[in-house]
Design a protein around this motif. Structure first.
Motif, PDB file in Angstrom:
ATOM      1  N   THR A  73       3.299  40.134  79.432  1.00  0.00           N
ATOM      2  CA  THR A  73       2.089  40.949  79.291  1.00  0.00           C
ATOM      3  C   THR A  73       0.868  40.194  79.820  1.00  0.00           C
ATOM      4  OG1 THR A  73       1.672  40.189  77.009  1.00  0.00           O
ATOM      5  CG2 THR A  73       3.030  42.155  77.294  1.00  0.00           C
ATOM      6  N   VAL A  74       0.891  38.870  79.708  1.00  0.00           N
ATOM      7  CA  VAL A  74      -0.190  38.050  80.266  1.00  0.00           C
ATOM      8  C   VAL A  74      -0.033  37.955  81.779  1.00  0.00           C
ATOM      9  CG1 VAL A  74      -1.411  35.854  80.112  1.00  0.00           C
ATOM     10  CG2 VAL A  74      -0.204  36.748  78.103  1.00  0.00           C
ATOM     11  N   VAL A  75       1.198  37.816  82.234  1.00  0.00           N
ATOM     12  CA  VAL A  75       1.458  37.787  83.681  1.00  0.00           C
ATOM     13  C   VAL A  75       0.992  39.084  84.337  1.00  0.00           C
ATOM     14  CG1 VAL A  75       3.278  37.777  85.432  1.00  0.00           C
ATOM     15  CG2 VAL A  75       3.371  36.154  83.528  1.00  0.00           C
ATOM     16  N   LYS A  76       1.229  40.198  83.683  1.00  0.00           N
ATOM     17  CA  LYS A  76       0.793  41.484  84.229  1.00  0.00           C
ATOM     18  C   LYS A  76      -0.710  41.488  84.456  1.00  0.00           C
ATOM     19  CE  LYS A  76       1.117  46.484  83.446  1.00  0.00           C
ATOM     20  NZ  LYS A  76       1.627  47.554  82.557  1.00  0.00           N
ATOM     21  N   GLU A  77      -1.454  40.926  83.510  1.00  0.00           N
ATOM     22  CA  GLU A  77      -2.906  40.825  83.678  1.00  0.00           C
ATOM     23  C   GLU A  77      -3.260  39.873  84.811  1.00  0.00           C
ATOM     24  OE1 GLU A  77      -5.431  42.393  82.358  1.00  0.00           O
ATOM     25  OE2 GLU A  77      -4.151  43.662  81.111  1.00  0.00           O
ATOM     26  N   ILE A 121      -9.980  48.316  58.605  1.00  0.00           N
ATOM     27  CA  ILE A 121     -10.448  47.562  59.767  1.00  0.00           C
ATOM     28  C   ILE A 121     -10.835  48.516  60.891  1.00  0.00           C
ATOM     29  CG2 ILE A 121      -9.023  45.552  59.193  1.00  0.00           C
ATOM     30  CD1 ILE A 121      -7.077  46.501  61.417  1.00  0.00           C
ATOM     31  N   ASP A 122     -11.648  48.013  61.816  1.00  0.00           N
ATOM     32  CA  ASP A 122     -11.952  48.816  63.009  1.00  0.00           C
ATOM     33  C   ASP A 122     -11.409  48.161  64.271  1.00  0.00           C
ATOM     34  OD1 ASP A 122     -13.772  46.728  63.483  1.00  0.00           O
ATOM     35  OD2 ASP A 122     -15.336  48.081  64.216  1.00  0.00           O
ATOM     36  N   THR A 123     -10.876  46.929  64.143  1.00  0.00           N
ATOM     37  CA  THR A 123     -10.361  46.174  65.289  1.00  0.00           C
ATOM     38  C   THR A 123      -9.081  45.461  64.877  1.00  0.00           C
ATOM     39  OG1 THR A 123     -12.616  45.811  66.101  1.00  0.00           O
ATOM     40  CG2 THR A 123     -10.899  44.364  66.973  1.00  0.00           C
ATOM     41  N   LEU A 124      -8.074  45.525  65.738  1.00  0.00           N
ATOM     42  CA  LEU A 124      -6.806  44.852  65.444  1.00  0.00           C
ATOM     43  C   LEU A 124      -6.396  43.995  66.636  1.00  0.00           C
ATOM     44  CD1 LEU A 124      -4.379  44.521  63.485  1.00  0.00           C
ATOM     45  CD2 LEU A 124      -3.275  46.378  64.749  1.00  0.00           C
ATOM     46  N   VAL A 125      -6.262  42.696  66.394  1.00  0.00           N
ATOM     47  CA  VAL A 125      -5.815  41.773  67.437  1.00  0.00           C
ATOM     48  C   VAL A 125      -4.293  41.749  67.459  1.00  0.00           C
ATOM     49  CG1 VAL A 125      -5.850  39.401  68.287  1.00  0.00           C
ATOM     50  CG2 VAL A 125      -7.855  40.334  67.108  1.00  0.00           C
ATOM     51  N   MET A 126      -3.711  42.055  68.599  1.00  0.00           N
ATOM     52  CA  MET A 126      -2.268  41.934  68.761  1.00  0.00           C
ATOM     53  C   MET A 126      -1.961  40.471  69.049  1.00  0.00           C
ATOM     54  SD  MET A 126      -1.317  45.443  70.849  1.00  0.00           S
ATOM     55  CE  MET A 126      -2.549  45.186  72.148  1.00  0.00           C
ATOM     56  N   GLY A 127      -1.837  39.687  67.969  1.00  0.00           N
ATOM     57  CA  GLY A 127      -1.750  38.245  68.056  1.00  0.00           C
ATOM     58  C   GLY A 127      -0.380  37.706  68.403  1.00  0.00           C
ATOM     59  N   CYS A 128       0.338  38.404  69.223  1.00  0.00           N
ATOM     60  CA  CYS A 128       1.609  37.949  69.788  1.00  0.00           C
ATOM     61  C   CYS A 128       1.727  38.654  71.131  1.00  0.00           C
ATOM     62  CB  CYS A 128       2.788  38.310  68.885  1.00  0.00           C
ATOM     63  SG  CYS A 128       4.406  37.967  69.622  1.00  0.00           S
ATOM     64  N   THR A 129       2.060  37.916  72.166  1.00  0.00           N
ATOM     65  CA  THR A 129       2.059  38.522  73.498  1.00  0.00           C
ATOM     66  C   THR A 129       3.182  39.535  73.688  1.00  0.00           C
ATOM     67  OG1 THR A 129       3.224  36.551  74.319  1.00  0.00           O
ATOM     68  CG2 THR A 129       0.844  36.653  74.646  1.00  0.00           C
ATOM     69  N   HIS A 130       4.127  39.597  72.752  1.00  0.00           N
ATOM     70  CA  HIS A 130       5.140  40.653  72.790  1.00  0.00           C
ATOM     71  C   HIS A 130       4.549  42.005  72.390  1.00  0.00           C
ATOM     72  CE1 HIS A 130       7.895  37.208  72.673  1.00  0.00           C
ATOM     73  NE2 HIS A 130       8.884  38.020  72.986  1.00  0.00           N
ATOM     74  N   TYR A 131       3.533  41.993  71.554  1.00  0.00           N
ATOM     75  CA  TYR A 131       3.088  43.224  70.912  1.00  0.00           C
ATOM     76  C   TYR A 131       2.479  44.279  71.838  1.00  0.00           C
ATOM     77  CZ  TYR A 131       3.814  40.711  66.475  1.00  0.00           C
ATOM     78  OH  TYR A 131       4.356  40.009  65.426  1.00  0.00           O
ATOM     79  N   PRO A 132       1.823  43.902  72.959  1.00  0.00           N
ATOM     80  CA  PRO A 132       1.336  44.954  73.856  1.00  0.00           C
ATOM     81  C   PRO A 132       2.425  45.888  74.360  1.00  0.00           C
ATOM     82  CG  PRO A 132       0.189  42.932  74.326  1.00  0.00           C
ATOM     83  CD  PRO A 132       1.276  42.576  73.337  1.00  0.00           C
ATOM     84  N   LEU A 133       3.679  45.433  74.373  1.00  0.00           N
ATOM     85  CA  LEU A 133       4.769  46.322  74.750  1.00  0.00           C
ATOM     86  C   LEU A 133       5.000  47.394  73.690  1.00  0.00           C
ATOM     87  CD1 LEU A 133       7.057  43.549  76.193  1.00  0.00           C
ATOM     88  CD2 LEU A 133       6.330  45.550  77.483  1.00  0.00           C
ATOM     89  N   LEU A 134       4.506  47.143  72.483  1.00  0.00           N
ATOM     90  CA  LEU A 134       4.593  48.109  71.386  1.00  0.00           C
ATOM     91  C   LEU A 134       3.267  48.840  71.174  1.00  0.00           C
ATOM     92  CD1 LEU A 134       6.469  45.799  68.860  1.00  0.00           C
ATOM     93  CD2 LEU A 134       7.444  47.855  69.901  1.00  0.00           C
ATOM     94  N   LYS A 135       2.332  48.675  72.078  1.00  0.00           N
ATOM     95  CA  LYS A 135       0.977  49.174  71.869  1.00  0.00           C
ATOM     96  C   LYS A 135       0.899  50.657  71.513  1.00  0.00           C
ATOM     97  CE  LYS A 135      -3.616  49.489  73.962  1.00  0.00           C
ATOM     98  NZ  LYS A 135      -4.464  49.165  75.145  1.00  0.00           N
ATOM     99  N   PRO A 136       1.608  51.559  72.196  1.00  0.00           N
ATOM    100  CA  PRO A 136       1.504  52.981  71.817  1.00  0.00           C
ATOM    101  C   PRO A 136       1.918  53.233  70.372  1.00  0.00           C
ATOM    102  CG  PRO A 136       2.544  52.756  73.966  1.00  0.00           C
ATOM    103  CD  PRO A 136       2.484  51.382  73.375  1.00  0.00           C
ATOM    104  N   LEU A 137       2.938  52.527  69.910  1.00  0.00           N
ATOM    105  CA  LEU A 137       3.414  52.708  68.542  1.00  0.00           C
ATOM    106  C   LEU A 137       2.432  52.094  67.545  1.00  0.00           C
ATOM    107  CD1 LEU A 137       7.215  51.888  68.998  1.00  0.00           C
ATOM    108  CD2 LEU A 137       6.013  54.056  69.315  1.00  0.00           C
ATOM    109  N   ILE A 138       1.863  50.951  67.898  1.00  0.00           N
ATOM    110  CA  ILE A 138       0.874  50.313  67.022  1.00  0.00           C
ATOM    111  C   ILE A 138      -0.372  51.183  66.912  1.00  0.00           C
ATOM    112  CG2 ILE A 138      -0.651  48.309  66.782  1.00  0.00           C
ATOM    113  CD1 ILE A 138       1.559  46.647  68.160  1.00  0.00           C
TER     114      ILE A 138
END
Length: 267
Positions: A17-21, A177-194
């Motif tokens: 997910t970081v490589v994609k960026e 909360i109004d902001t959530l940090v996806m504090g694991c680089t795996h988690y953006p792959l789950l972003k729609p579900l989160i």
């Protein structure tokens, strides 16, 4: 100008997910990526194991001649970033500080959630980083140990994944909360579900994007950006696990037609 590659490392496929960026923000830079998928996840491992495994990946990348290392793993960043920065002569960056800065930039209520592996959450590095920059923030951490296996197995789009994400994040939804940090680089792959589990009123922060922005600034600071349109660019990906599983996930996530993947043994 410096056409040496930038090295990225992670406990598995999450760092993609970081490589994609990086491919988006730094299109002239060559990527060398190491994913320790055989020993993933790192989050529940003892600190000394995390340190040992991370150093093995660092040493592998250094031997490959990288000009910078991005620790694209929150757990490894929490445990090893400072000692690696002090030891190596090339720039080294992690994902926690950039993610914390991004969270503070977007929050309106200063009520910030952080989800991550057990190792990342128990380290307390995110609250430390956020509160060091704004002491009145309220930070709520939640370990999500079931998330990484969903991504590593390729199940991150399944109904099972949706159920696991919703059940796990129930506790976080209670903190308003109004902001959530996806504090694991795996988690953006789950972003729609989160996002579905947390609701549209909660802004999700992907530290990977901010990390690559910091890498871009460091490339300019050290005067080591790559030349434009270099013919020598060839991205390389290395995994300690099964190549085909890695290829399936990386092909579905990265905007690359031909992905060069090799199996390696570390340790």
């Amino acid at each position: 100008m410096n056409n040496q590659p930038i090295g990225f490392l992670d406990s598995g496929v999450g760092g993609l997910t970081v490589v994609k960026e990086s491919l988006k923000q730094l299109p002239n830079e060559t990527v060398y990526y190491v994913g320790d998928t055989k020993r993933c996840p790192y989050g529940s491992r003892p600190v000394e194991e995390i340190r040992e495994f991370t150093w093995e990946m660092v040493e592998f990348l250094v031997k490959k001649g990288v000009k910078m290392i991005v620790i694209a793993c929150n757990t490894a960043t929490a445990v090893t970033l400072e000692e690696i920065k002090k030891t190596l002569k090339i720039p080294v960056i992690g994902v926690i500080i950039p993610g914390s800065i991004a969270a503070l930039r977007v929050t309106q209520t200063q009520r910030i959630g952080v989800i991550g592996t057990e190792g990342t959450i128990h380290s307390g590095q995110y609250p430390k980083a956020i509160l060091s920059k704004y002491k009145n923030a309220n930070v709520f951490g939640l370990a999500c140990p079931k998330f990484v296996p969903l991504v590593e197995s390729g199940e991150y789009r399944s109904e099972k994944a949706r159920e696991v994400v919703e059940e796990t994040l129930k506790e976080m939804t209670e903190h308003n909360i109004d902001t959530l940090v996806m504090g694991c680089t795996h988690y953006p792959l789950l972003k729609p579900l989160i996002q579905d589990a947390m609701g549209e009123s909660v802004t999700l922060v992907n530290p990977g994007s901010e990390t690559v922005s910091e890498a871009s600034m460091l490339l300019d600071y050290y005067e080591i950006p790559a030349e434009q349109n270099t013919d020598q660019m060839q991205h390389r990906f290395y995994t300690t696990g099964e190549v085909e599983t890695f290829r399936e996930i990386s092909s579905s996530w990265l905007p690359l037609d031909d992905i060069h993947i090799e199996h390696i043994d570390l340790g």
